[in-house]
Write a protein that holds these residues in place. Structure first.
Motif, PDB file in Angstrom:
ATOM      1  N   ALA A  64       0.851  -1.340   0.098  1.00 27.45           N
ATOM      2  CA  ALA A  64       0.015   0.171   0.082  1.00 27.45           C
ATOM      3  C   ALA A  64       1.196   1.420  -0.223  1.00 27.45           C
ATOM      4  CB  ALA A  64      -0.672  -0.273   1.109  1.00 27.45           C
ATOM      5  N   ALA A  65       2.233   1.476   0.655  1.00 28.83           N
ATOM      6  CA  ALA A  65       2.633   2.533   0.604  1.00 28.83           C
ATOM      7  C   ALA A  65       3.566   2.798  -0.531  1.00 28.83           C
ATOM      8  CB  ALA A  65       3.419   2.040   2.033  1.00 28.83           C
ATOM      9  N   ALA A  66       3.580   1.893  -1.068  1.00 29.15           N
ATOM     10  CA  ALA A  66       4.720   1.705  -2.758  1.00 29.15           C
ATOM     11  C   ALA A  66       2.994   1.682  -3.662  1.00 29.15           C
ATOM     12  CB  ALA A  66       5.037  -0.185  -3.006  1.00 29.15           C
ATOM     13  N   LEU A  67       1.798   2.196  -3.626  1.00 29.21           N
ATOM     14  CA  LEU A  67       1.024   2.206  -4.784  1.00 29.21           C
ATOM     15  C   LEU A  67       0.544   4.003  -3.836  1.00 29.21           C
ATOM     16  CD1 LEU A  67      -1.471  -0.348  -4.340  1.00 29.21           C
ATOM     17  CD2 LEU A  67       0.227   0.195  -6.198  1.00 29.21           C
ATOM     18  N   ILE A  68       1.296   4.106  -2.551  1.00 30.69           N
ATOM     19  CA  ILE A  68       0.953   5.963  -2.473  1.00 30.69           C
ATOM     20  C   ILE A  68       2.117   6.695  -2.964  1.00 30.69           C
ATOM     21  CG2 ILE A  68       0.737   7.418  -0.323  1.00 30.69           C
ATOM     22  CD1 ILE A  68      -1.116   5.093   0.797  1.00 30.69           C
ATOM     23  N   GLY A  69       2.852   6.153  -2.273  1.00 30.57           N
ATOM     24  CA  GLY A  69       4.743   6.946  -3.400  1.00 30.57           C
ATOM     25  C   GLY A  69       4.618   6.125  -4.740  1.00 30.57           C
ATOM     26  N   PRO A  75      13.119   4.557  -7.307  1.00 28.72           N
ATOM     27  CA  PRO A  75      12.863   6.041  -6.545  1.00 28.72           C
ATOM     28  C   PRO A  75      12.150   7.041  -7.507  1.00 28.72           C
ATOM     29  CG  PRO A  75      14.953   5.850  -7.899  1.00 28.72           C
ATOM     30  CD  PRO A  75      13.896   4.237  -8.783  1.00 28.72           C
ATOM     31  N   PRO A  76      11.479   7.731  -6.132  1.00 29.55           N
ATOM     32  CA  PRO A  76      10.877   8.773  -6.446  1.00 29.55           C
ATOM     33  C   PRO A  76      10.573  10.172  -7.503  1.00 29.55           C
ATOM     34  CG  PRO A  76      11.823   9.086  -4.207  1.00 29.55           C
ATOM     35  CD  PRO A  76      12.712   8.120  -4.803  1.00 29.55           C
ATOM     36  N   ARG A 105      24.133   4.790  -4.946  1.00 31.26           N
ATOM     37  CA  ARG A 105      23.823   6.006  -3.892  1.00 31.26           C
ATOM     38  C   ARG A 105      22.919   6.592  -5.034  1.00 31.26           C
ATOM     39  NH1 ARG A 105      28.507   7.793  -1.415  1.00 31.26           N
ATOM     40  NH2 ARG A 105      29.485   5.436  -0.020  1.00 31.26           N
ATOM     41  N   LEU A 106      22.567   6.877  -6.400  1.00 30.22           N
ATOM     42  CA  LEU A 106      21.642   7.390  -7.114  1.00 30.22           C
ATOM     43  C   LEU A 106      20.177   6.683  -6.578  1.00 30.22           C
ATOM     44  CD1 LEU A 106      23.386   7.081 -10.477  1.00 30.22           C
ATOM     45  CD2 LEU A 106      22.977   9.266  -9.103  1.00 30.22           C
ATOM     46  N   ASN A 107      19.692   5.578  -6.210  1.00 29.47           N
ATOM     47  CA  ASN A 107      19.306   5.007  -6.170  1.00 29.47           C
ATOM     48  C   ASN A 107      18.559   5.709  -4.857  1.00 29.47           C
ATOM     49  OD1 ASN A 107      17.965   3.727  -8.500  1.00 29.47           O
ATOM     50  ND2 ASN A 107      19.334   1.927  -7.249  1.00 29.47           N
ATOM     51  N   GLY A 110      17.391   9.039  -4.561  1.00 29.28           N
ATOM     52  CA  GLY A 110      15.959   8.452  -5.000  1.00 29.28           C
ATOM     53  C   GLY A 110      15.781   9.532  -6.592  1.00 29.28           C
ATOM     54  N   TYR A 111      17.346   9.180  -7.286  1.00 32.76           N
ATOM     55  CA  TYR A 111      16.700   9.427  -8.489  1.00 32.76           C
ATOM     56  C   TYR A 111      16.695   8.169  -9.632  1.00 32.76           C
ATOM     57  CZ  TYR A 111      18.354  14.459  -7.357  1.00 32.76           C
ATOM     58  OH  TYR A 111      17.735  15.627  -6.596  1.00 32.76           O
ATOM     59  N   GLN A 112      15.838   8.853 -10.683  1.00 33.74           N
ATOM     60  CA  GLN A 112      14.867   7.048 -11.134  1.00 33.74           C
ATOM     61  C   GLN A 112      16.256   7.994 -12.354  1.00 33.74           C
ATOM     62  OE1 GLN A 112      11.924   7.893 -12.683  1.00 33.74           O
ATOM     63  NE2 GLN A 112      10.230   7.367 -10.556  1.00 33.74           N
ATOM     64  N   THR A 113      16.244   6.203 -13.202  1.00 37.84           N
ATOM     65  CA  THR A 113      17.141   6.167 -14.874  1.00 37.84           C
ATOM     66  C   THR A 113      15.682   7.593 -15.846  1.00 37.84           C
ATOM     67  OG1 THR A 113      16.478   4.688 -15.080  1.00 37.84           O
ATOM     68  CG2 THR A 113      17.889   4.511 -14.186  1.00 37.84           C
ATOM     69  N   LYS A 114      16.552   7.551 -16.634  1.00 36.89           N
ATOM     70  CA  LYS A 114      15.946   8.030 -17.635  1.00 36.89           C
ATOM     71  C   LYS A 114      14.875   7.322 -18.601  1.00 36.89           C
ATOM     72  CE  LYS A 114      20.007  10.962 -20.197  1.00 36.89           C
ATOM     73  NZ  LYS A 114      20.288  10.962 -21.679  1.00 36.89           N
TER      74      LYS A 114
END
Length: 144
Positions: A64-69, A75-76, A105-107, A110-114
């Motif tokens: 549920a938390a994953a669905l919300i966030g 990463p968000p 570290r990138l994850n 909080g940064y996604q890939t392209k």
């Protein structure tokens, strides 16, 4: 009642500390934690219905938390090239020029890939090659 056996084994130092931290966070004892981990790995549910229900509730709360966030494990924050480069440079400056560590570290930052995914060492390596090509292209004065 089933018979129990005493088992002794070695654990790498870096896992030992993580193991102890996980046991403390769970609030139980090492034996119970290991039995639970073994049951999960072997896909054998616990015989105690209450404990099984609690485990199911915990999994549902995580889902549920994953669905919300956003999607679980992704990463968000959307891809931001300048921020990604900054994280990569900081990680390398700390002496960690390793694709797996940089991807972690990138994850963590909080940064996604392209493509909107979580980083891994292969995606980081492909990204790094692309950035190098782009940099060389720009250094050559955009001569196609």
């Amino acid at each position: 009642m089933s018979k129990s056996l005493s088992v002794t084994f070695r654990v790498p130092a870096e896992l030992s500390e993580a193991f102890t931290d996980a046991v403390n966070a769970a609030g139980g004892d090492k034996t119970a934690w290991l039995i639970d981990a073994i049951r999960q790995k072997l896909s054998r549910p616990e015989s105690n219905p209450d404990a099984r229900m609690m485990a199911l509730v915990e999994r549902m709360e995580i889902a549920a938390a994953a669905l919300i966030g956003g999607k679980q494990g992704i990463p968000p924050l959307p891809y931001d090239e300048q921020a990604v480069i900054r994280v990569v440079e900081e990680t390398i400056a700390q002496g960690f020029d390793n694709g797996r560590i940089i991807a972690e570290r990138l994850n963590e930052a909080g940064y996604q890939t392209k493509a909107g995914k979580a980083w891994d060492k292969d995606i980081y390596s492909a990204w790094k090659r692309q950035v190098k090509k782009l940099t060389l292209y720009q250094l050559n004065g955009d001569k196609g």
